[in-house]
Design a protein around this motif. Structure first.
Motif, PDB file in Angstrom:
ATOM      1  N   LYS A   1      -3.274  61.942 126.688  1.00 43.31           N
ATOM      2  CA  LYS A   1      -1.994  61.640 126.035  1.00 43.31           C
ATOM      3  C   LYS A   1      -1.886  62.374 124.705  1.00 43.31           C
ATOM      4  O   LYS A   1      -2.898  62.625 124.036  1.00 43.31           O
ATOM      5  CB  LYS A   1      -1.855  60.127 125.812  1.00 43.31           C
ATOM      6  CG  LYS A   1      -1.718  59.329 127.105  1.00 43.31           C
ATOM      7  CD  LYS A   1      -1.579  57.845 126.808  1.00 43.31           C
ATOM      8  CE  LYS A   1      -1.250  57.068 128.082  1.00 43.31           C
ATOM      9  NZ  LYS A   1      -2.276  57.215 129.112  1.00 43.31           N
ATOM     10  N   ARG A   2      -0.645  62.689 124.337  1.00 43.36           N
ATOM     11  CA  ARG A   2      -0.357  63.307 123.049  1.00 43.36           C
ATOM     12  C   ARG A   2      -0.224  62.230 121.981  1.00 43.36           C
ATOM     13  O   ARG A   2      -0.133  61.031 122.280  1.00 43.36           O
ATOM     14  CB  ARG A   2       0.938  64.102 123.128  1.00 43.36           C
ATOM     15  CG  ARG A   2       1.020  65.041 124.308  1.00 43.36           C
ATOM     16  CD  ARG A   2       2.396  65.631 124.469  1.00 43.36           C
ATOM     17  NE  ARG A   2       2.669  66.680 123.479  1.00 43.36           N
ATOM     18  CZ  ARG A   2       3.834  67.256 123.325  1.00 43.36           C
ATOM     19  NH1 ARG A   2       4.868  66.877 124.067  1.00 43.36           N
ATOM     20  NH2 ARG A   2       4.006  68.215 122.424  1.00 43.36           N
ATOM     21  N   THR A   3      -0.211  62.654 120.721  1.00 37.81           N
ATOM     22  CA  THR A   3       0.076  61.726 119.634  1.00 37.81           C
ATOM     23  C   THR A   3       1.462  61.136 119.857  1.00 37.81           C
ATOM     24  O   THR A   3       2.435  61.855 120.034  1.00 37.81           O
ATOM     25  CB  THR A   3       0.038  62.452 118.275  1.00 37.81           C
ATOM     26  OG1 THR A   3      -1.263  63.019 118.085  1.00 37.81           O
ATOM     27  CG2 THR A   3       0.333  61.479 117.140  1.00 37.81           C
ATOM     28  N   GLY A   4       1.542  59.823 119.884  1.00 32.46           N
ATOM     29  CA  GLY A   4       2.803  59.161 120.186  1.00 32.46           C
ATOM     30  C   GLY A   4       2.800  58.501 121.546  1.00 32.46           C
ATOM     31  O   GLY A   4       3.658  57.687 121.841  1.00 32.46           O
ATOM     32  N   GLY A   5       1.782  58.863 122.394  1.00 33.05           N
ATOM     33  CA  GLY A   5       1.606  58.151 123.653  1.00 33.05           C
ATOM     34  C   GLY A   5       2.112  58.848 124.893  1.00 33.05           C
ATOM     35  O   GLY A   5       1.889  58.359 126.003  1.00 33.05           O
ATOM     36  N   GLU A   6       2.808  59.999 124.763  1.00 30.92           N
ATOM     37  CA  GLU A   6       3.299  60.689 125.950  1.00 30.92           C
ATOM     38  C   GLU A   6       2.134  61.351 126.681  1.00 30.92           C
ATOM     39  O   GLU A   6       1.347  62.090 126.097  1.00 30.92           O
ATOM     40  CB  GLU A   6       4.327  61.751 125.564  1.00 30.92           C
ATOM     41  CG  GLU A   6       4.942  62.448 126.776  1.00 30.92           C
ATOM     42  CD  GLU A   6       5.918  63.554 126.395  1.00 30.92           C
ATOM     43  OE1 GLU A   6       6.894  63.760 127.133  1.00 30.92           O
ATOM     44  OE2 GLU A   6       5.683  64.208 125.348  1.00 30.92           O
ATOM     45  N   SER A   7       2.005  61.060 127.975  1.00 28.82           N
ATOM     46  CA  SER A   7       0.914  61.638 128.755  1.00 28.82           C
ATOM     47  C   SER A   7       1.257  63.058 129.197  1.00 28.82           C
ATOM     48  O   SER A   7       2.428  63.454 129.244  1.00 28.82           O
ATOM     49  CB  SER A   7       0.633  60.782 129.994  1.00 28.82           C
ATOM     50  OG  SER A   7       1.695  60.879 130.925  1.00 28.82           O
ATOM     51  N   LEU A   8       0.216  63.815 129.542  1.00 30.44           N
ATOM     52  CA  LEU A   8       0.448  65.156 130.075  1.00 30.44           C
ATOM     53  C   LEU A   8       1.230  65.087 131.384  1.00 30.44           C
ATOM     54  O   LEU A   8       1.994  65.989 131.716  1.00 30.44           O
ATOM     55  CB  LEU A   8      -0.883  65.874 130.296  1.00 30.44           C
ATOM     56  CG  LEU A   8      -1.664  66.271 129.037  1.00 30.44           C
ATOM     57  CD1 LEU A   8      -2.926  67.027 129.424  1.00 30.44           C
ATOM     58  CD2 LEU A   8      -0.811  67.105 128.089  1.00 30.44           C
ATOM     59  N   TRP A   9       1.046  64.005 132.122  1.00 30.20           N
ATOM     60  CA  TRP A   9       1.818  63.810 133.350  1.00 30.20           C
ATOM     61  C   TRP A   9       3.315  63.758 133.040  1.00 30.20           C
ATOM     62  O   TRP A   9       4.125  64.363 133.738  1.00 30.20           O
ATOM     63  CB  TRP A   9       1.366  62.531 134.034  1.00 30.20           C
ATOM     64  CG  TRP A   9       2.149  62.216 135.280  1.00 30.20           C
ATOM     65  CD1 TRP A   9       3.222  61.386 135.401  1.00 30.20           C
ATOM     66  CD2 TRP A   9       1.927  62.764 136.575  1.00 30.20           C
ATOM     67  NE1 TRP A   9       3.678  61.379 136.694  1.00 30.20           N
ATOM     68  CE2 TRP A   9       2.906  62.209 137.439  1.00 30.20           C
ATOM     69  CE3 TRP A   9       0.996  63.666 137.098  1.00 30.20           C
ATOM     70  CZ2 TRP A   9       2.963  62.530 138.787  1.00 30.20           C
ATOM     71  CZ3 TRP A   9       1.065  63.968 138.449  1.00 30.20           C
ATOM     72  CH2 TRP A   9       2.041  63.406 139.274  1.00 30.20           C
TER      73      TRP A   9
END
Length: 273
Positions: free
Chosen positions: A254-262
């Motif tokens: 996941k990126r900073t902020g919680g968004e996953s690569l998926w």
């Protein structure tokens, strides 16, 4: 130090900056930031950027397992945990031991190799030692063998090596594969970088047994973990002791902020389509 936020406030690293700064000024090692649903624990004594000071992140959802998992981490902040052990430092120790036992060239693996050669006459590679550790971990516990009854005061150590369930990390599988899912499998990190959806130098993060593990996104599309580049996201996750499918690895990081690569690559596929 505990800083309570409103339920609507995200407990990302930026929100914890003030709390960690206060802890550093006051000489307090541990600080917690929470909105009641998510909890993040930081080590103010750790060096490096704020993201590297975070040692654990837990989320309490509406299911018993998430509550149990959260308690396993948050109970380390109790008075008893500090009195009987190292409190949250236990998390750092667990991560360190896991990483040492999964690196073929670590001092711990080298010591086991040397001992195996000296004591039982077996010459093993670092990967062979790691494979032996993984076989033992699948048995749920490592129990030392004793050749005689120990004295009443002796304690026989039992080392728990919890397994990580891949099913809990993989996104839900659809009954039928759509054209979008088929296209999604062909997406690589390099394509996401070229599209501008990802930026080289980004810090990615995953959670293993309540511990935050991190990777650096390289321009080549590789992930760098503990100074080592990995050609694919599954290998990067496995360097921390977690085996995932390709799809599970996309959801894990996941990126900073919680968004996953998926999520990122799904956005990419929708715009390409």
């Amino acid at each position: 130090i505990v800083e309570a936020k409103s339920l609507q406030t995200s407990t990302i690293d930026a929100a914890a900056a003030q709390c960690v700064q206060y802890a550093s000024i006051l000489g307090v090692r541990w600080c917690v930031i929470t909105n009641g649903r998510t909890w993040a624990i930081y080590d103010a004594y750790s060096t490096g950027p704020l993201a590297e000071k975070r040692v654990a992140f837990v989320e309490i959802r509406n299911d018993p397992k998430s509550v149990d998992d959260a308690w396993a981490v948050l109970s380390l902040l109790s008075r008893d945990a500090f009195a009987q052990s190292n409190g949250p430092a236990t998390l750092i120790l667990d991560r360190f031991v896991r990483q040492e036992l999964l690196r073929p060239d670590s001092s711990a693996i080298r010591a086991i190799r040397a001992s195996a050669k000296d004591r039982i006459g077996v010459t093993a590679t670092g990967m062979e030692i790691i494979q032996a550790i993984e076989r033992l971990s699948q048995q749920s516990r490592l129990t030392p063998t004793v050749t005689s009854e120990p004295p009443p005061s002796a304690k026989v150590a039992v080392i728990e090596l919890p397994a990580v369930a891949e099913a809990a990390i993989d996104p839900p599988q659809a009954d039928a594969q759509s054209d979008e899912e088929t296209a999604n499998r062909r997406v690589r990190l390099t394509r996401l970088i070229r599209s501008g959806l990802l930026t080289p130098g980004e810090q990615l993060e995953g959670q293993v047994d309540g511990l935050a593990v991190r990777a650096l996104l390289l321009k080549s599309g590789q992930l760098e973990c503990d100074g080592r580049p990995y050609a694919n996201i599954e290998d990067a996750a496995e360097s921390f002791g977690i085996k995932l499918s390709r799809r599970g690895a996309w959801a894990f990081w996941k990126r900073t902020g919680g968004e996953s690569l998926w999520d990122v690559r799904t956005r990419f596929v929708s715009t390409e389509g």
